[in-house]
Design an enzyme around this catalytic site. Structure first.
Site, PDB file in Angstrom:
ATOM      1  CD  GLU A 287      -3.228   0.802   1.987  1.00 11.00           C
ATOM      2  OE1 GLU A 287      -3.430  -0.357   2.405  1.00 11.00           O
ATOM      3  OE2 GLU A 287      -4.009   1.739   2.188  1.00 11.00           O
TER       4      GLU A 287
ATOM      5  CD  GLU B   6      -2.621   1.427  -4.425  1.00 11.85           C
ATOM      6  OE1 GLU B   6      -2.640   0.614  -3.467  1.00 11.85           O
ATOM      7  OE2 GLU B   6      -3.642   1.760  -5.054  1.00 11.85           O
TER       8      GLU B   6
ATOM      9  CB  CYS C 141      -7.598  -2.645   5.958  1.00 13.19           C
ATOM     10  SG  CYS C 141      -6.007  -2.037   5.516  1.00 13.19           S
TER      11      CYS C 141
ATOM     12  CB  SER D  44      -5.241   1.077  -1.247  1.00 12.53           C
ATOM     13  OG  SER D  44      -4.357   0.004  -1.446  1.00 12.53           O
TER      14      SER D  44
ATOM     15  CE  LYS E 229     -11.133  -7.512   7.588  1.00  9.13           C
ATOM     16  NZ  LYS E 229     -10.330  -7.179   6.402  1.00  9.13           N
TER      17      LYS E 229
ATOM     18  CD  GLU F 278     -12.030  -8.244   3.079  1.00 11.53           C
ATOM     19  OE1 GLU F 278     -11.562  -7.169   2.680  1.00 11.53           O
ATOM     20  OE2 GLU F 278     -11.592  -8.836   4.083  1.00 11.53           O
TER      21      GLU F 278
ATOM     22  CD  GLU G  21     -15.017  -8.207  -5.802  1.00  8.06           C
ATOM     23  OE1 GLU G  21     -15.559  -9.058  -5.064  1.00  8.06           O
ATOM     24  OE2 GLU G  21     -15.495  -7.070  -5.980  1.00  8.06           O
TER      25      GLU G  21
ATOM     26  CB  CYS H 178     -10.041  -3.921  14.041  1.00  3.07           C
ATOM     27  SG  CYS H 178      -9.807  -3.450  12.319  1.00  3.07           S
TER      28      CYS H 178
END
Lengths: 168, 674, 631
Positions: free
Chosen positions: B279, B282, B299, B319, B358, B361, B366, B503
């Protein structure tokens, strides 16, 4: 063409209320005046254009008893169950109508969507109890027989396919 | 206000900054029961459990009564006790009665209160009308039969997260908390952050459990079951076993995972270190080129979905890095399958996460290759705690063990990901050395730490000025995005975590209602960092090795394949189109997008113009016109769909052209008429 | 051009000059009640019949030299059961139950010849006295019509007539001659109390909002009158909308507000229409808008239509509704006077309160205090219904007794079928679903805010249901509980779950499932709901239960212990039996009984097995010999 006109009307309603979330209730009233109920996809559209969550619009639409999310019959019969009407037997009238229209438990509209029947708190016509409204026409000092006749007249008129004078 | 006090049960309690009697009473160490009061939310006053007697005022709710000097308050009169009992009995009489099998059993506030008040019999008839559960969401289960309508979930979703996926609907005894139009939770704008779950006092909203699936995998001899543990888990799970919040239990977690039967035990902090490198690179590339600045972290999956559905124009500012969980999944499947010589599908990756999003996710399309998911199951901290319980392990007494290598080795930079500000700090630890080419001993960037929902930091690195924003809570994220959009703020790098505090305050963590718990966990994470040998991701020797042996350079094609992804715009709500005008058979479908973005870009006028065109050319019978709700091309609106073609940046001319191309033409109509 | 006092006077004198120049004026009542009875047709018939007869029929004033007969529609006159009502001026002849076919005769006889159509006059049932004028009718004679004075006497859709009656004069005074402090002081001194329910002193409420320093404040008129059977506010909004507007202008001036809303329940379309027209006319004349009467003060006013939620009568819920939200109340404090609509200082007054305001200013605090009692000055409107000869909209000074109302205005008690009875009184439910019941013991109690509170009832919005001896008080309590339960917003636990459980307990009592413990539980629960609910709706919801339990406990006990309803109204507790003398043994009842509870040989008297009977009453309906009776 009808739906096209209606949708344009909805856009007008939203614009006419400055796309303000504070105007949600007047907007829903106007939408219901157009469709006679609040269609789900139109409410989503209203939410989007007011920049509020659809859940909130749904919450408001279901809170107020005059909003309906189900299509209503062509003739909306609202039997007054205010104190005066209740004392004078309005629930008998209601029972008569339900029986007459052969509505089953949990149903409020006839299958042909000609009639919907519901009760309403107080129409303010207490001096003429018991009373009911069919669309915009108020009937007072009713008896079960008279109610039955009124329904018969409407059914007859519809059967003869006369131009609609009661419909909104 | 100096010297002012309130007499609470005959004890003088000084008024400091308390806004209401409830806070003052709690300061007096009296645990006044309440369901609907949360210091983070607006005052609601619905549960009526915090009623107290105030001399001269009668019974008043403590939550909405401001303290006044020399007020005399009683919290435990006969009348109050009677009322509390009646309230709890009323709630229980409209509540599912299957407490022993409820996920919230033992942490349910209603159950605890009934016990506390000594209620052994409900005098009222149970009037609950059972309704089906909503189990559509991968993250959250909604059980309306356990809802007490305190509204905490509704308020946190709209006030704190600015999402409003659920709200009250209907009225009186029919009132429910429900997504719009009673749709399933996975069909609406819920971002799966689970903050509603966190504040729910009962079992009405719970994380969706995957414990059974994980046991099945563990007990299947053909499977290699691999665990990864997120940073925030280690400072919270101990709370379920009587340890104070913030106690680091990394060693016990490793021991428990082994004891429970996991084959490989790794640390998500390792891939957090990896994320930092990817990251940051990037970022350096983008900031140097002035390309898509600010760069947003990616994230947090709730945040990612939030951007996808509300801010399509910022989607490519995210990102491209996968989250540490997904980097881990991809790497583990890739590397372990060759290392161990087993098929990818026989490796089961299980994440232990502080988070409900999560779970969502891990199920995104993807993150799957050849039909095999990168991460198979996601357990919340709570679920893992229950597995430990089920296995009969005395967690506190477990001797600490260590993670497997290489993915079990991390630096402090990977651990602080658990706190809001952690990703930014970890990136700064990398960028500051990368850009200067010098090694520094100091590693703490305290300017990005703190509790405020939006924190800004200006830093000068190697002669360059950077402005960072650290945001937690999606309501704050919306504010930040609006400021960026309007030009009121300029940032180079923005870290967003959906949950307030990051988190550590995730919805998968052990149940807590006091924000002090979250603060202790935050401290625990920073202590953890200090106790570790290394603090910068670039110093992690196994990361270096990983690049050397597997990935090649930072940002290499291989790294890109395994560690990066791309995000997309998405619909908020799944639903039908609005039919505007129906043509006859074989008509061409013309759908005009009325999603927020297209609406703002003028789709309403476009639709009107199209309708006028259709009407004035008499082609109404050949065209179906619909208002649709999103073609997920929001950045290029207004968008319309003619036949199967999507036309971006549509104008009336383009629309007419497209309709003509589908064979509906005025000239043609005229010919037919003639 | 701003309207000034001189301008108002000109409008007034023009109107008066003209109205005295017309030969006759016909006032047709067009309140909701009379409209339902067809008064619109009567109105149209008058316009047509007068035209046909060659007389000059005027529907509105066009120019000063207009002459002829002026026909207008008025607001509700209260005595709806004898409508449509028609008044012929200047004689003041008052015709009742007028049908369109009567109109030509009235035109011919009364307007042309100056005689009276006797058969349309009101005849007092007791004394057979024929009343020519409204004032001769006891129903009106025994009232004190103060705020309702102009309802029915003027055309609510003609702003000039309101002005001609002195209307808007006090608004001018408030804006140009008085400070906001003066206004609040005057209202406080008059002792005016809120007519919407609790009776809070209006002057205090206004002063609290006045003291708030904020550049934006609001005045809201609460027209969400929702009590079943109460329609006083409707009468005012339909009959004299300008009085409400004038009251609001004065209130706005009193607290320095520049914007107002009138929130009207959606079930009152006529009130909405007339208010909208009135506001439009007031704007056109410069009575609303910027720089009122050259004073520099601004006041803008909008009508907001409700959407069907009784709870929106509660002020914080009403505010939420105007803000486009679910009408759920919020905790007080903060009070609306500190933080109301959009968080700004706001006063909310009921329709009747606001329409009293111009009158209070006109006669001054001392004049106002001449009516009513010391702590409850002025008059109160009531919606009178139930087992009485005359029902309708009435107005009495505070301090009047139930006896005066029932045996004076209402013309005494009636049976269930409407026949006059001399000794039928059992109780009065006052204040609707939030109020309580009053009994024989309270017949001579002077009614005001405080005296009613003292006996566990409240003025509420003013619904007055008179009940005869055949009324089951448990069923009455259940009726109101069902209403509040249905109208609970669902926010706070005690009201949402509490009213539901109270209703269930009342059902248990009425349907014979209750024990004496049920009564204790009901009382405990009612007390908790009363003390602990979030808003006024919840706090007052148990009142009908608690007060009937207090005054008619033996009826409850009879239902519970003896499984008997003393009035025989609770079907489930009735034992159906067949009179052996009347039964012919036709077997019809046995054939129709859905549960097979009736047995007997053909030709011989049948019997009902009480253990099977479900009291569906089908047998009673089918029996041709009236042989089946309940006890």
């Amino acid at each position: 063409m009808e739906t096209m006109r209606k949708f344009e009307r909805i856009c007008e309603i939203v614009d006419g209320n400055q796309r303000s979330a504070a105007r949600l209730i007047p907007i829903l009233q106007a939408v219901q005046a157009e469709y006679r109920y609040l269609p789900e996809e139109i409410l989503t559209f209203v939410a989007t254009s007011l920049g509020i969550s659809p859940a909130r619009v749904f919450g408001v639409a279901t809170f107020y008893s005059l909003f309906t999310l189900k299509p209503k019959g062509k003739y909306l019969i609202r039997v007054c169950n205010g104190t005066a009407c209740h004392v004078k037997g309005s629930m008998n009238l209601y029972g008569t109508i339900v029986k007459k229209l052969a509505l089953r438990e949990g149903e409020d509209s006839t299958h042909d969507m000609l009639f919907t029947v519901e009760t309403v708190n107080c129409l303010g016509a207490c001096g003429l109890a018991p009373a009911m409204v069919i669309n915009d026409t108020v009937y007072g000092q009713l008896t079960p027989e008279r109610v039955s006749d009124i329904i018969d007249e409407i059914v007859l008129k519809e059967a003869q396919n006369e131009p609609d004078t009661h419909g909104a | 206000m100096n010297g002012t006090f309130v007499l609470i049960d005959n004890k003088e309690i000084p008024i400091e900054n308390e806004q209401n009697l409830l806070e003052l009473i709690r300061k007096a160490r009296i645990d006044l029961p309440t369901f609907c009061y949360h210091s983070e939310l607006s005052i609601y006053g619905a549960c009526r459990l915090c009623m107290v007697q105030v001399e001269g005022m009668g019974l008043v709710p403590a939550c909405s009564t401001p303290p006044a000097n020399e007020m005399k308050v009683s919290t435990n009169t006969e009348e109050i006790r009677k009322m509390r009992r009646i309230i709890v009995e009323l709630l229980l009489a409209n509540h599912s009665q299957n407490c022993p099998t409820c996920q919230k059993s033992t942490t349910c506030q209603l159950q605890a209160l009934a016990r506390r008040l000594g209620i052994t019999k409900i005098r009222f008839r149970n009037q609950l009308k059972e309704v089906p559960l909503d189990e559509s969401s991968p993250s959250i289960v909604r059980d309306p039969n356990k809802c007490v309508l305190c509204g905490d979930c509704v308020r946190i979703c709209s006030e704190v997260q600015s999402v409003g996926a659920i709200d009250f609907a209907y009225r009186g005894a029919q009132t429910v908390v429900i997504p719009s139009f009673g749709k399933a939770l996975d069909k609406v704008e819920c971002v799966n952050c689970g903050q509603c779950v966190r504040v729910c006092p009962t079992g009405a909203l719970t994380p969706r459990s995957e414990v059974d699936e994980v046991w099945n995998a563990i007990h299947d001899p053909s499977k290699i079951v691999v665990a990864q543990v997120a940073p925030a888990v280690r400072v919270a799970i101990g709370e379920m076993f009587g340890l104070p919040p913030g106690t680091t239990t990394t060693g016990q977690i490793a021991a428990a995972l082994r004891a429970v039967g996991f084959d490989r035990i790794y640390d998500t902090s390792f891939t957090a270190d990896l994320t930092v490198l990817e990251e940051s690179s990037e970022f350096i590339k983008r900031v140097t080129a002035g390309d898509r600045i600010p760069q947003f972290t990616s994230c947090c999956p709730a945040w990612v979905k939030f951007v996808e559905q509300y801010y399509p124009e910022f989607v490519d500012h995210l990102s491209s890095c996968r989250s540490p969980q997904q980097m881990f999944g991809a790497l583990a499947k890739e590397m372990l399958s060759s290392e161990l010589g087993v098929n990818r599908e026989d490796i089961v990756v299980v994440s232990i996460m502080p988070c409900t999003a999560k779970k969502f996710e891990a199920k995104r399309p993807e993150f799957e290759s050849d039909g095999v998911r990168d991460v198979d199951h996601v357990l919340t901290t709570q679920e893992f705690g229950r597995m430990i319980d089920e296995a009969g392990l005395h967690f506190k007494e477990l001797g600490p063990e260590s993670f497997h290598l290489p993915f079990g080795f991390k630096t402090g930079a990977g651990v602080i990901f658990g706190n809001s500000g952690g990703v930014s700090e970890a990136v700064l630890r990398y960028v500051s050395e990368k850009l200067t080419g010098q090694k520094h001993d100091a590693y703490e960037f305290t300017s990005v730490r703190g509790e405020e929902g939006i924190r800004e930091a200006k830093l000068s690195v190697a002669g360059k000025e950077f402005t960072l924003a650290v945001v937690s809570g999606l309501g704050n994220a919306r504010k930040a995005l609006e400021m960026i959009r309007s030009g009121a703020a300029h940032y180079d790098f923005v870290e967003v975590m959906a949950c307030p505090g990051g988190c550590v305050g995730g919805a998968g963590q052990p149940v807590f209602s006091d924000t002090a718990v979250r603060r202790k966990r935050t401290r625990g994470i920073y202590e953890n960092d200090r106790m570790l040998e290394l603090h910068k991701s670039q110093d992690n020797p196994y990361i270096t090795e990983l690049y050397q042996n597997v990935l090649g350079d930072v940002g290499s094609p291989k790294a890109h394949k395994l560690l990066h992804t791309s995000y997309r715009t998405r619909k908020r709500i799944f639903d039908e189109d609005v039919d505007i005008s129906a043509g006859g058979e074989k008509s061409v479908d013309v759908s005009v997008c009325f999603g927020t973005s297209c609406f703002l870009k003028g789709s309403q006028k476009l639709l009107r113009d199209i309708l006028v065109h259709i009407r004035s050319n008499g082609i109404g019978a050949r065209v179906n016109v619909k208002a649709s709700f999103c073609f997920e091309k929001c950045d290029k609106g207004p968008t319309i769909k003619v036949g199967n073609r999507i036309i971006e940046g549509c104008t009336i001319e383009k629309a007419i052209e497209a309709i003509k191309r589908e064979g509906v033409d005025l000239a043609e109509e005229v010919r037919q008429d003639a | 051009m701003n309207l000034t006092l001189t301008g108002l006077k000109k409008i007034s004198s023009d109107f008066l000059g003209w109205s005295t120049s017309v030969s006759h004026r016909v006032l047709v009542c067009a309140g909701t009640g009379c409209l339902v009875n067809g008064s619109l047709k009567v109105y149209n018939e008058f316009v047509k019949a007068i035209g046909d007869s060659g007389l000059n029929a005027l529907v509105e004033l066009k120019k000063e030299e207009d002459e002829g007969v002026f026909v207008s529609k008025t607001g509700c006159q209260g005595f709806c059961q004898i409508g449509p009502l028609v008044t012929i001026l200047p004689e003041g002849i008052f015709y009742t139950k007028v049908k369109p076919e009567d109109v030509p005769e009235i035109v011919e006889t009364t307007i042309r010849k100056g005689a009276v159509v006797e058969r349309l006059l009101y005849v007092e049932p007791d004394t057979q006295k024929i009343c020519h004028k409204k004032e001769e009718i006891p129903f009106y004679q025994k009232q004190r019509r103060f705020v309702l004075n102009n309802c029915g006497a003027i055309d609510p859709e003609d702003i000039r007539e309101y002005i001609a009656k002195g209307g808007y004069g006090q608004a001018v005074r408030a804006c140009t001659e008085m400070t906001s402090e003066d206004i609040c002081e005057l209202i406080f001194a008059s002792g005016l109390r809120g007519r919407g329910g609790g009776g809070f002193p209006s002057g205090r409420k206004w002063d609290a909002a006045r003291r708030e320093t904020n550049d934006k404040k609001y005045v809201i008129c609460n027209g969400d009158e929702g009590d079943p059977g109460a329609f006083m506010d409707m009468g005012i909004m339909e009959g004299n909308p300008h009085s409400v507007i004038e009251g609001m202008i004065i209130a706005a001036r009193g607290i320095d507000a520049d914007e107002g809303y009138i929130y009207v329940r959606a079930e009152y379309p006529l009130a909405v229409k007339r208010l909208r027209k009135a506001i439009e006319d007031a704007y056109r004349m410069g009575l609303l808008g910027k720089d009122l009467f050259g004073s520099g003060h601004t006041f803008n006013l909008t009508v907001m239509e409700g959407a069907g939620a009784f709870v929106c009568g509660e002020e914080t819920a009403l505010i939420a509704s105007i803000e486009g939200k679910r009408g759920m109340p919020s905790p007080k404090p903060p009070y609306p006077s500190q933080s109301g609509l959009w968080g700004k200082p706001t006063i909310i007054n009921n329709v009747e309160t606001l329409s009293q305001v111009p009158l209070v200013l006109a006669i001054g605090p001392d004049g106002y205090r001449k009516m009513g009692t010391k702590d409850s000055p002025g008059t109160k409107t009531f919606a009178l219904t139930g087992h009485v000869a005359n029902s309708g909209l009435i107005e009495m000074p505070f301090g009047s007794t139930l006896r005066e109302i029932i045996y004076g205005v209402a013309g005494g008690m009636t049976s269930d079928t409407g026949k006059a009875v001399s000794d039928g009184f059992k109780a009065v439910q006052i204040g609707g679903p939030s109020g309580g019941c009053l009994t024989r013991d309270h017949l001579d109690l002077p009614i005001d805010f405080d005296s009613l509170k003292g006996v566990g009832a409240m003025v509420g919005s003013g619904g007055l249901v008179v009940m005869n001896k055949n009324t089951c008080m448990v069923s009455v309590a259940r009726f109101f509980m069902q209403f509040t339960q249905h109208e609970s917003c669902g926010k706070c636990v005690l009201c949402r779950e509490g009213t539901k459980q109270m209703l269930a307990l009342l059902d248990d009592i009425i349907e014979g499932r209750a024990t004496m413990e049920t009564l204790d539980l009901l009382e405990d629960l009612a007390a908790a709901v009363q003390k602990g609910s979030l808003c006024g709706l919840g706090k007052t919801a148990p009142n009908p239960v608690l007060s009937t339990m207090k005054h008619f406990r033996d009826e409850y006990v009879s239902h519970v212990r003896d499984k008997r309803c003393p009035t025989g109204k609770c079907k489930a507790l009735v034992r159906l039996t067949i009179d052996e003398d009347l039964c012919k043994g036709c077997t019809l009842c046995a054939a129709k009984c859905p549960v097979g509870a009736i047995s007997g040989e053909k030709g011989k008297p049948h019997r009902i097995d009480q253990s099977i009977c479900r009291k569906c009453y089908i047998c009673v309906e089918v029996c041709k010999f009236n042989a089946i009776k309940g006890d």
